[in-house]
Design an enzyme around this catalytic site. Structure first.
Site, PDB file in Angstrom:
ATOM      1  N   CYS B  85       2.490   8.076  -3.078  1.00 12.12           N
ATOM      2  CA  CYS B  85       2.313   7.472  -1.754  1.00 12.12           C
ATOM      3  C   CYS B  85       1.902   8.494  -0.713  1.00 12.12           C
ATOM      4  O   CYS B  85       1.531   8.141   0.400  1.00 12.12           O
ATOM      5  CB  CYS B  85       3.588   6.751  -1.337  1.00 12.12           C
ATOM      6  N   CYS B 208      10.545  -4.916   2.346  1.00  8.21           N
ATOM      7  CA  CYS B 208       9.572  -4.205   1.520  1.00  8.21           C
ATOM      8  C   CYS B 208       8.181  -4.312   2.120  1.00  8.21           C
ATOM      9  O   CYS B 208       7.782  -5.378   2.597  1.00  8.21           O
ATOM     10  CB  CYS B 208       9.529  -4.800   0.113  1.00  8.21           C
ATOM     11  N   HIS B 331       0.332  -1.137   3.019  1.00  7.16           N
ATOM     12  CA  HIS B 331       0.465   0.142   2.296  1.00  7.16           C
ATOM     13  C   HIS B 331      -0.519   0.207   1.132  1.00  7.16           C
ATOM     14  O   HIS B 331      -0.136   0.159  -0.027  1.00  7.16           O
ATOM     15  CB  HIS B 331       1.908   0.270   1.812  1.00  7.16           C
TER      16      HIS B 331
END
Lengths: 110, 383
Positions: B85, B208, B331
Protein backbone atom coordinates in the site's frame (compact mmCIF):
# COMPACT_ATOMS: atom_id res chain seq x y z
CA UNK A 1 -7.34 -31.38 26.39
CA UNK A 2 -4.77 -32.62 23.90
CA UNK A 3 -1.56 -30.61 23.70
CA UNK A 4 1.16 -30.51 21.08
CA UNK A 5 4.52 -28.77 21.13
CA UNK A 6 4.86 -25.54 19.15
CA UNK A 7 7.75 -25.60 16.66
CA UNK A 8 10.20 -22.75 17.33
CA UNK A 9 13.80 -22.14 16.26
CA UNK A 10 16.76 -21.28 18.49
CA UNK A 11 20.04 -19.80 17.32
CA UNK A 12 22.85 -22.03 18.67
CA UNK A 13 25.25 -19.13 18.38
CA UNK A 14 23.51 -16.28 20.25
CA UNK A 15 20.57 -18.10 21.86
CA UNK A 16 17.83 -15.94 20.29
CA UNK A 17 14.51 -17.78 19.86
CA UNK A 18 12.68 -17.17 16.58
CA UNK A 19 8.99 -17.79 15.96
CA UNK A 20 9.48 -19.10 12.44
CA UNK A 21 11.98 -20.98 10.32
CA UNK A 22 14.82 -18.87 8.98
CA UNK A 23 17.95 -19.33 6.89
CA UNK A 24 19.98 -17.23 9.26
CA UNK A 25 19.53 -15.73 12.71
CA UNK A 26 18.31 -12.14 12.24
CA UNK A 27 20.29 -11.09 15.32
CA UNK A 28 23.76 -12.54 14.62
CA UNK A 29 23.50 -13.97 11.04
CA UNK A 30 24.58 -17.42 12.21
CA UNK A 31 23.15 -20.21 10.07
CA UNK A 32 23.27 -22.64 12.98
CA UNK A 33 19.61 -22.73 14.02
CA UNK A 34 17.91 -25.69 15.68
CA UNK A 35 14.22 -26.47 15.69
CA UNK A 36 12.68 -27.45 18.99
CA UNK A 37 9.22 -28.07 20.35
CA UNK A 38 8.08 -25.45 22.84
CA UNK A 39 6.06 -26.88 25.70
CA UNK A 40 3.65 -24.89 27.82
CA UNK A 41 0.90 -22.49 26.92
CA UNK A 42 0.58 -18.85 26.08
CA UNK A 43 -1.72 -15.94 26.71
CA UNK A 44 -4.10 -14.29 24.26
CA UNK A 45 -3.31 -10.62 23.57
CA UNK A 46 -5.90 -9.77 20.92
CA UNK A 47 -8.23 -11.51 18.47
CA UNK A 48 -10.60 -11.08 15.54
CA UNK A 49 -13.14 -13.09 13.57
CA UNK A 50 -12.44 -13.35 9.84
CA UNK A 51 -15.73 -13.19 7.92
CA UNK A 52 -14.33 -12.37 4.44
CA UNK A 53 -11.59 -14.89 3.79
CA UNK A 54 -8.95 -15.18 1.04
CA UNK A 55 -9.85 -17.68 -1.69
CA UNK A 56 -7.98 -20.66 -0.17
CA UNK A 57 -9.74 -20.28 3.21
CA UNK A 58 -13.17 -19.25 1.97
CA UNK A 59 -14.97 -22.44 2.97
CA UNK A 60 -13.71 -22.10 6.54
CA UNK A 61 -15.08 -18.60 7.32
CA UNK A 62 -16.01 -17.38 9.83
CA UNK A 63 -12.96 -18.30 11.89
CA UNK A 64 -11.08 -16.72 14.76
CA UNK A 65 -7.46 -15.59 14.77
CA UNK A 66 -5.49 -14.36 17.74
CA UNK A 67 -2.05 -13.08 18.66
CA UNK A 68 -0.56 -15.27 21.38
CA UNK A 69 2.37 -14.39 23.61
CA UNK A 70 4.62 -17.20 24.78
CA UNK A 71 6.02 -15.61 27.94
CA UNK A 72 8.92 -18.02 28.38
CA UNK A 73 10.32 -17.33 24.87
CA UNK A 74 9.37 -13.68 24.36
CA UNK A 75 7.76 -14.40 21.00
CA UNK A 76 4.34 -13.56 19.56
CA UNK A 77 2.54 -16.06 17.31
CA UNK A 78 -0.40 -15.52 14.94
CA UNK A 79 -2.69 -18.54 15.14
CA UNK A 80 -6.20 -19.87 14.89
CA UNK A 81 -8.38 -19.99 18.00
CA UNK A 82 -10.83 -22.66 19.04
CA UNK A 83 -12.70 -23.51 22.19
CA UNK A 84 -14.00 -20.92 24.63
CA UNK A 85 -14.92 -17.27 24.17
CA UNK A 86 -11.74 -15.21 23.57
CA UNK A 87 -10.85 -12.65 26.25
CA UNK A 88 -7.84 -10.52 27.11
CA UNK A 89 -4.96 -12.49 28.65
CA UNK A 90 -6.90 -15.76 28.46
CA UNK A 91 -4.63 -18.80 28.83
CA UNK A 92 -4.33 -20.80 25.60
CA UNK A 93 -2.73 -24.12 24.71
CA UNK A 94 -1.65 -25.43 21.32
CA UNK A 95 -3.87 -28.38 20.47
CA UNK A 96 -2.94 -29.07 16.85
CA UNK A 97 -1.19 -27.80 13.73
CA UNK A 98 -3.63 -27.59 10.85
CA UNK A 99 -2.33 -26.98 7.29
CA UNK A 100 0.85 -25.68 8.97
CA UNK A 101 -1.09 -23.11 11.05
CA UNK A 102 -1.09 -23.49 14.85
CA UNK A 103 -4.52 -23.85 16.47
CA UNK A 104 -4.78 -22.69 20.08
CA UNK A 105 -7.59 -23.62 22.41
CA UNK A 106 -8.83 -20.86 24.68
CA UNK A 107 -9.06 -22.13 28.23
CA UNK A 108 -12.26 -21.99 30.23
CA UNK A 109 -12.64 -19.27 32.87
CA UNK A 110 -11.26 -20.65 36.16
CA UNK B 1 20.97 17.70 -1.81
CA UNK B 2 19.16 20.16 -4.10
CA UNK B 3 15.81 21.73 -3.22
CA UNK B 4 12.99 19.97 -5.06
CA UNK B 5 9.59 21.42 -6.01
CA UNK B 6 6.33 19.76 -6.95
CA UNK B 7 5.71 21.47 -10.26
CA UNK B 8 2.80 19.53 -11.75
CA UNK B 9 -0.08 17.35 -10.51
CA UNK B 10 -2.72 15.20 -12.16
CA UNK B 11 -5.21 12.54 -11.14
CA UNK B 12 -8.12 10.52 -12.39
CA UNK B 13 -11.14 10.14 -10.14
CA UNK B 14 -10.79 7.24 -7.70
CA UNK B 15 -13.56 4.67 -7.98
CA UNK B 16 -14.83 2.34 -10.66
CA UNK B 17 -13.30 2.65 -14.12
CA UNK B 18 -14.82 -0.52 -15.55
CA UNK B 19 -13.17 -1.57 -18.79
CA UNK B 20 -10.47 1.12 -18.72
CA UNK B 21 -7.00 -0.47 -18.79
CA UNK B 22 -4.62 0.47 -15.99
CA UNK B 23 -2.08 2.01 -18.40
CA UNK B 24 -4.78 4.32 -19.79
CA UNK B 25 -5.58 5.62 -16.30
CA UNK B 26 -1.86 6.09 -15.62
CA UNK B 27 -1.33 8.00 -18.89
CA UNK B 28 -4.32 10.26 -18.20
CA UNK B 29 -3.00 11.22 -14.76
CA UNK B 30 0.57 11.66 -16.01
CA UNK B 31 -0.43 13.79 -19.02
CA UNK B 32 -2.53 15.97 -16.70
CA UNK B 33 0.48 16.45 -14.40
CA UNK B 34 2.78 17.40 -17.31
CA UNK B 35 0.19 19.87 -18.64
CA UNK B 36 -0.43 21.31 -15.16
CA UNK B 37 3.28 22.01 -14.79
CA UNK B 38 3.79 23.19 -18.37
CA UNK B 39 6.50 20.55 -18.73
CA UNK B 40 7.33 18.81 -22.01
CA UNK B 41 7.78 15.03 -22.09
CA UNK B 42 11.32 15.65 -23.33
CA UNK B 43 12.23 17.37 -20.05
CA UNK B 44 11.53 14.30 -17.89
CA UNK B 45 14.72 12.51 -16.82
CA UNK B 46 13.28 9.58 -14.86
CA UNK B 47 9.93 7.87 -14.27
CA UNK B 48 8.97 6.01 -11.10
CA UNK B 49 5.65 4.17 -11.15
CA UNK B 50 4.03 2.79 -8.02
CA UNK B 51 1.86 -0.29 -8.44
CA UNK B 52 1.05 -3.27 -6.24
CA UNK B 53 -0.81 -6.08 -7.99
CA UNK B 54 -1.20 -5.36 -11.69
CA UNK B 55 0.63 -8.58 -12.51
CA UNK B 56 -1.75 -10.65 -10.45
CA UNK B 57 -5.04 -8.88 -11.20
CA UNK B 58 -4.40 -7.66 -14.76
CA UNK B 59 -1.60 -9.87 -16.06
CA UNK B 60 0.35 -6.68 -16.81
CA UNK B 61 3.92 -5.89 -15.77
CA UNK B 62 6.59 -3.41 -17.03
CA UNK B 63 3.99 -0.71 -16.55
CA UNK B 64 6.62 2.02 -16.17
CA UNK B 65 7.97 1.38 -19.65
CA UNK B 66 4.52 1.01 -21.19
CA UNK B 67 3.33 4.30 -19.69
CA UNK B 68 6.54 6.10 -20.72
CA UNK B 69 6.12 4.85 -24.27
CA UNK B 70 2.58 6.18 -24.46
CA UNK B 71 3.67 9.56 -23.10
CA UNK B 72 6.56 9.82 -25.56
CA UNK B 73 9.16 10.16 -22.81
CA UNK B 74 12.85 10.06 -23.78
CA UNK B 75 14.88 6.82 -23.38
CA UNK B 76 15.20 7.43 -19.65
CA UNK B 77 15.22 4.99 -16.74
CA UNK B 78 11.61 3.91 -16.08
CA UNK B 79 11.12 1.93 -12.90
CA UNK B 80 8.12 0.26 -11.32
CA UNK B 81 8.30 0.13 -7.54
CA UNK B 82 6.29 -2.04 -5.19
CA UNK B 83 5.81 -1.72 -1.45
CA UNK B 84 2.22 -2.93 -1.03
CA UNK B 85 0.00 0.00 0.00
CA UNK B 86 3.06 2.28 0.22
CA UNK B 87 4.03 1.71 -3.45
CA UNK B 88 3.01 5.25 -4.46
CA UNK B 89 4.85 6.91 -1.59
CA UNK B 90 7.98 4.91 -2.38
CA UNK B 91 7.79 5.92 -6.06
CA UNK B 92 7.60 9.57 -4.94
CA UNK B 93 10.59 9.16 -2.65
CA UNK B 94 12.75 7.63 -5.39
CA UNK B 95 11.87 10.38 -7.86
CA UNK B 96 12.68 12.94 -5.17
CA UNK B 97 16.05 11.27 -4.59
CA UNK B 98 16.87 11.33 -8.31
CA UNK B 99 16.17 15.07 -8.54
CA UNK B 100 17.62 16.03 -5.16
CA UNK B 101 20.86 14.16 -5.93
CA UNK B 102 21.17 15.79 -9.32
CA UNK B 103 20.71 12.66 -11.47
CA UNK B 104 18.05 14.55 -13.43
CA UNK B 105 16.33 17.94 -13.26
CA UNK B 106 12.72 16.70 -13.56
CA UNK B 107 11.19 13.33 -12.69
CA UNK B 108 7.69 11.99 -13.17
CA UNK B 109 5.93 9.99 -10.44
CA UNK B 110 2.88 7.91 -11.32
CA UNK B 111 0.77 5.64 -9.12
CA UNK B 112 -1.84 3.34 -10.64
CA UNK B 113 -4.04 0.39 -9.71
CA UNK B 114 -7.19 -1.33 -10.98
CA UNK B 115 -9.01 -3.66 -8.62
CA UNK B 116 -12.77 -3.34 -8.94
CA UNK B 117 -13.02 -5.94 -11.72
CA UNK B 118 -11.84 -8.65 -9.29
CA UNK B 119 -14.13 -10.62 -6.97
CA UNK B 120 -13.82 -10.00 -3.23
CA UNK B 121 -12.03 -13.34 -2.79
CA UNK B 122 -9.61 -12.59 -5.69
CA UNK B 123 -8.89 -9.09 -4.41
CA UNK B 124 -8.46 -10.32 -0.81
CA UNK B 125 -6.05 -12.97 -2.07
CA UNK B 126 -4.10 -10.36 -4.04
CA UNK B 127 -3.92 -7.95 -1.09
CA UNK B 128 -2.74 -10.83 1.09
CA UNK B 129 0.45 -10.92 -1.01
CA UNK B 130 1.51 -8.04 1.28
CA UNK B 131 1.70 -10.50 4.21
CA UNK B 132 4.58 -12.85 4.91
CA UNK B 133 2.70 -15.96 3.80
CA UNK B 134 5.02 -18.41 5.57
CA UNK B 135 4.64 -16.61 8.89
CA UNK B 136 1.17 -15.04 9.05
CA UNK B 137 -0.64 -15.93 5.83
CA UNK B 138 -1.03 -19.61 6.72
CA UNK B 139 -3.33 -18.69 9.62
CA UNK B 140 -5.90 -17.22 7.22
CA UNK B 141 -5.42 -13.65 8.47
CA UNK B 142 -6.46 -10.77 6.19
CA UNK B 143 -5.75 -7.03 6.29
CA UNK B 144 -9.15 -6.20 7.80
CA UNK B 145 -8.29 -8.98 10.27
CA UNK B 146 -4.95 -7.34 11.14
CA UNK B 147 -6.75 -4.10 11.95
CA UNK B 148 -9.42 -5.99 13.90
CA UNK B 149 -6.53 -7.29 16.03
CA UNK B 150 -5.15 -3.74 16.31
CA UNK B 151 -8.58 -2.38 17.33
CA UNK B 152 -8.89 -4.82 20.22
CA UNK B 153 -5.26 -4.29 21.29
CA UNK B 154 -5.81 -0.51 21.30
CA UNK B 155 -9.10 -0.85 23.20
CA UNK B 156 -7.43 -2.92 25.91
CA UNK B 157 -4.51 -0.51 26.29
CA UNK B 158 -6.26 2.87 26.10
CA UNK B 159 -10.02 2.27 26.12
CA UNK B 160 -11.99 2.80 22.91
CA UNK B 161 -15.69 3.24 22.22
CA UNK B 162 -17.50 2.32 19.03
CA UNK B 163 -18.73 5.92 18.72
CA UNK B 164 -15.16 7.26 18.79
CA UNK B 165 -14.22 5.03 15.86
CA UNK B 166 -17.45 5.90 14.05
CA UNK B 167 -16.50 9.58 14.34
CA UNK B 168 -13.49 8.89 12.08
CA UNK B 169 -15.73 7.23 9.49
CA UNK B 170 -18.28 10.05 9.62
CA UNK B 171 -15.59 12.73 9.29
CA UNK B 172 -13.84 11.12 6.30
CA UNK B 173 -16.97 10.02 4.45
CA UNK B 174 -18.33 13.53 5.02
CA UNK B 175 -15.18 15.17 3.61
CA UNK B 176 -15.43 12.93 0.57
CA UNK B 177 -18.76 14.52 -0.39
CA UNK B 178 -16.96 17.71 -1.48
CA UNK B 179 -14.00 16.01 -3.18
CA UNK B 180 -14.75 15.55 -6.89
CA UNK B 181 -12.22 12.67 -7.07
CA UNK B 182 -13.68 10.71 -4.13
CA UNK B 183 -15.34 7.33 -4.63
CA UNK B 184 -17.56 7.13 -1.56
CA UNK B 185 -18.27 10.50 -0.01
CA UNK B 186 -21.46 10.31 2.03
CA UNK B 187 -23.22 11.69 5.04
CA UNK B 188 -23.58 8.57 7.18
CA UNK B 189 -25.22 8.12 10.56
CA UNK B 190 -23.53 6.29 13.41
CA UNK B 191 -26.41 3.82 13.23
CA UNK B 192 -25.68 3.01 9.56
CA UNK B 193 -21.99 2.47 10.34
CA UNK B 194 -22.66 0.37 13.43
CA UNK B 195 -25.24 -1.87 11.74
CA UNK B 196 -23.18 -2.49 8.60
CA UNK B 197 -21.90 -6.00 7.88
CA UNK B 198 -19.14 -7.35 10.12
CA UNK B 199 -15.95 -7.95 8.09
CA UNK B 200 -13.33 -8.78 10.75
CA UNK B 201 -14.67 -8.12 14.23
CA UNK B 202 -14.95 -5.45 15.47
CA UNK B 203 -14.42 -3.92 11.98
CA UNK B 204 -17.56 -3.46 9.93
CA UNK B 205 -17.96 -2.61 6.25
CA UNK B 206 -17.96 1.17 6.85
CA UNK B 207 -14.69 0.86 8.78
CA UNK B 208 -12.96 -0.42 5.63
CA UNK B 209 -11.77 1.50 2.57
CA UNK B 210 -13.34 0.39 -0.71
CA UNK B 211 -11.73 -1.46 -3.63
CA UNK B 212 -10.83 1.20 -6.19
CA UNK B 213 -9.41 1.93 -9.61
CA UNK B 214 -7.44 5.09 -10.23
CA UNK B 215 -4.18 6.83 -11.02
CA UNK B 216 -2.38 9.95 -9.84
CA UNK B 217 0.83 11.66 -10.96
CA UNK B 218 3.17 14.47 -9.95
CA UNK B 219 6.20 16.09 -11.53
CA UNK B 220 9.20 16.95 -9.35
CA UNK B 221 11.71 19.55 -10.54
CA UNK B 222 14.94 20.92 -9.12
CA UNK B 223 14.40 24.46 -7.86
CA UNK B 224 16.85 26.05 -10.29
CA UNK B 225 14.92 24.59 -13.25
CA UNK B 226 11.36 25.21 -12.00
CA UNK B 227 9.03 27.85 -13.37
CA UNK B 228 6.27 27.08 -10.82
CA UNK B 229 7.78 27.40 -7.33
CA UNK B 230 4.59 27.18 -5.25
CA UNK B 231 5.23 23.88 -3.41
CA UNK B 232 8.57 22.69 -2.04
CA UNK B 233 9.49 19.23 -0.68
CA UNK B 234 10.81 19.75 2.85
CA UNK B 235 11.58 16.09 3.49
CA UNK B 236 10.84 12.66 2.06
CA UNK B 237 11.53 9.65 4.27
CA UNK B 238 11.13 5.90 3.82
CA UNK B 239 11.41 3.31 6.60
CA UNK B 240 10.70 -0.33 7.22
CA UNK B 241 8.99 -2.01 10.15
CA UNK B 242 8.37 -5.62 11.21
CA UNK B 243 7.28 -7.91 8.36
CA UNK B 244 5.47 -10.28 10.75
CA UNK B 245 2.42 -9.42 12.85
CA UNK B 246 4.20 -10.92 15.84
CA UNK B 247 7.14 -8.57 15.26
CA UNK B 248 5.07 -5.66 16.53
CA UNK B 249 5.19 -5.07 20.26
CA UNK B 250 1.43 -4.77 20.65
CA UNK B 251 -0.23 -3.51 17.42
CA UNK B 252 -1.21 -0.17 18.97
CA UNK B 253 1.58 1.53 17.04
CA UNK B 254 3.53 1.02 13.83
CA UNK B 255 7.25 1.45 14.34
CA UNK B 256 7.87 2.35 10.68
CA UNK B 257 5.51 5.33 10.97
CA UNK B 258 7.03 6.56 14.24
CA UNK B 259 10.55 6.44 12.76
CA UNK B 260 9.58 7.99 9.42
CA UNK B 261 7.77 10.88 11.10
CA UNK B 262 10.63 11.59 13.49
CA UNK B 263 13.15 11.64 10.62
CA UNK B 264 10.86 13.75 8.42
CA UNK B 265 10.44 16.42 11.11
CA UNK B 266 14.17 16.42 11.80
CA UNK B 267 15.15 16.73 8.13
CA UNK B 268 12.58 19.48 7.57
CA UNK B 269 13.60 21.28 10.76
CA UNK B 270 10.00 21.59 11.94
CA UNK B 271 7.80 20.13 14.70
CA UNK B 272 4.48 18.33 14.48
CA UNK B 273 2.75 21.45 15.80
CA UNK B 274 3.67 23.29 12.59
CA UNK B 275 1.78 20.87 10.32
CA UNK B 276 -1.46 22.38 8.98
CA UNK B 277 -2.92 19.57 6.88
CA UNK B 278 -2.36 15.81 6.84
CA UNK B 279 -3.24 13.04 4.42
CA UNK B 280 -2.60 9.82 6.33
CA UNK B 281 -3.11 6.13 5.67
CA UNK B 282 -6.66 5.42 6.96
CA UNK B 283 -7.07 2.06 5.20
CA UNK B 284 -9.36 1.25 8.14
CA UNK B 285 -11.00 3.58 10.66
CA UNK B 286 -8.85 2.36 13.55
CA UNK B 287 -5.71 2.96 11.43
CA UNK B 288 -6.37 6.72 11.39
CA UNK B 289 -6.45 6.77 15.19
CA UNK B 290 -3.16 4.86 15.46
CA UNK B 291 -1.47 6.82 12.64
CA UNK B 292 -2.43 10.19 14.11
CA UNK B 293 -0.61 9.23 17.31
CA UNK B 294 2.36 7.60 15.55
CA UNK B 295 2.89 10.78 13.51
CA UNK B 296 3.05 12.81 16.71
CA UNK B 297 0.00 14.88 15.75
CA UNK B 298 -2.16 13.69 18.66
CA UNK B 299 -0.97 12.61 22.14
CA UNK B 300 -0.63 8.83 22.64
CA UNK B 301 -3.92 7.20 23.58
CA UNK B 302 -6.01 10.24 22.63
CA UNK B 303 -6.51 9.73 18.90
CA UNK B 304 -9.98 8.32 19.35
CA UNK B 305 -11.13 11.11 21.68
CA UNK B 306 -9.74 13.80 19.38
CA UNK B 307 -11.72 12.31 16.49
CA UNK B 308 -14.94 12.28 18.52
CA UNK B 309 -14.40 15.86 19.68
CA UNK B 310 -13.82 17.07 16.11
CA UNK B 311 -10.24 18.09 16.80
CA UNK B 312 -8.99 16.27 13.66
CA UNK B 313 -11.71 17.74 11.42
CA UNK B 314 -11.25 20.55 8.90
CA UNK B 315 -11.99 23.21 11.54
CA UNK B 316 -10.21 21.36 14.37
CA UNK B 317 -6.71 21.54 15.86
CA UNK B 318 -5.18 19.56 12.98
CA UNK B 319 -6.98 18.81 9.69
CA UNK B 320 -6.63 15.07 9.00
CA UNK B 321 -7.71 13.65 5.66
CA UNK B 322 -9.76 16.56 4.28
CA UNK B 323 -9.71 14.63 0.96
CA UNK B 324 -11.89 11.98 2.58
CA UNK B 325 -8.86 9.72 3.00
CA UNK B 326 -8.72 6.14 1.84
CA UNK B 327 -12.08 5.52 3.55
CA UNK B 328 -13.97 7.93 1.28
CA UNK B 329 -11.66 8.94 -1.56
CA UNK B 330 -10.80 5.30 -2.20
CA UNK B 331 -7.66 3.16 -2.21
CA UNK B 332 -6.38 2.18 -5.66
CA UNK B 333 -3.39 0.78 -3.82
CA UNK B 334 -0.43 1.88 -5.95
CA UNK B 335 -2.00 5.29 -6.64
CA UNK B 336 -2.85 6.18 -3.04
CA UNK B 337 0.47 7.64 -1.93
CA UNK B 338 0.73 9.80 -5.06
CA UNK B 339 -2.91 10.85 -4.67
CA UNK B 340 -2.09 12.09 -1.16
CA UNK B 341 0.60 14.39 -2.62
CA UNK B 342 -1.90 15.60 -5.24
CA UNK B 343 -4.37 16.54 -2.49
CA UNK B 344 -1.73 18.33 -0.40
CA UNK B 345 -0.46 20.35 -3.36
CA UNK B 346 -4.01 21.58 -3.99
CA UNK B 347 -4.20 22.56 -0.31
CA UNK B 348 -0.85 24.38 -0.39
CA UNK B 349 -1.80 26.20 -3.59
CA UNK B 350 -4.99 27.27 -1.80
CA UNK B 351 -7.37 25.62 -4.26
CA UNK B 352 -8.78 22.52 -2.56
CA UNK B 353 -12.52 21.86 -2.42
CA UNK B 354 -12.11 21.26 1.33
CA UNK B 355 -9.53 24.00 1.81
CA UNK B 356 -7.74 24.25 5.15
CA UNK B 357 -7.46 28.03 5.69
CA UNK B 358 -3.91 29.35 5.26
CA UNK B 359 -2.41 25.86 4.97
CA UNK B 360 1.39 26.20 4.72
CA UNK B 361 2.80 22.79 5.80
CA UNK B 362 1.34 19.51 4.53
CA UNK B 363 2.16 15.95 5.58
CA UNK B 364 1.58 12.72 3.64
CA UNK B 365 1.79 9.29 5.30
CA UNK B 366 1.66 6.05 3.30
CA UNK B 367 1.88 2.68 5.09
CA UNK B 368 2.33 -0.71 3.42
CA UNK B 369 1.65 -4.30 4.42
CA UNK B 370 1.78 -5.13 8.11
CA UNK B 371 3.61 -1.84 8.69
CA UNK B 372 6.58 -3.24 6.76
CA UNK B 373 7.04 -0.16 4.54
CA UNK B 374 6.31 3.48 5.24
CA UNK B 375 6.86 6.88 3.69
CA UNK B 376 6.33 10.30 5.23
CA UNK B 377 6.60 13.44 3.12
CA UNK B 378 6.52 17.05 4.30
CA UNK B 379 5.64 19.78 1.81
CA UNK B 380 5.69 23.55 2.17
CA UNK B 381 3.56 26.02 0.28
CA UNK B 382 5.60 29.05 -0.79
CA UNK B 383 3.24 31.97 -1.31
Amino acid sequence: MERVALPLWRCRSCGKVHAHAAEVCAVCLSDDLEAFGAEGGGVLLTWTTIRRAPAKFIGQAPYQIGVIRLPQFEVLITGRLSGGEPRYLAPVVLTRIEQSAPVFEVGAID
Amino acid sequence: MRDVLVTGIGSTAFGRHAGTPIEVLAVRAAAAALKDGGIASSEIGALYLGNFVSGLLNGKEVLAGIVADRLGLPNIPCTKVEGACASGGIAFRHAWLAVALGLCDSALVVGAETMTHASTAQATTALNCALDDEVDGKSGITFPGLFGLAWRAYAEKYGLSRSEVSAVVQKNKGSGVMNPLAQMGAVVSAEEIESSTLIADPLRLFDCCPMSDGAAAVVLTAQAHAANRSVRVLSSVQTRGPAAIGGHKDLTSFEATVLAAARAYEQAGITAAEVDVVELHDCFSIAEIIDSEDLGLVPRGQGARWALEGRTALAGDIAINPSGGLLAKGHPVGATGVGQIYELVLQLRGGHSNQVPNARIGMAHNLGGTGVACTVTLLEGVQ
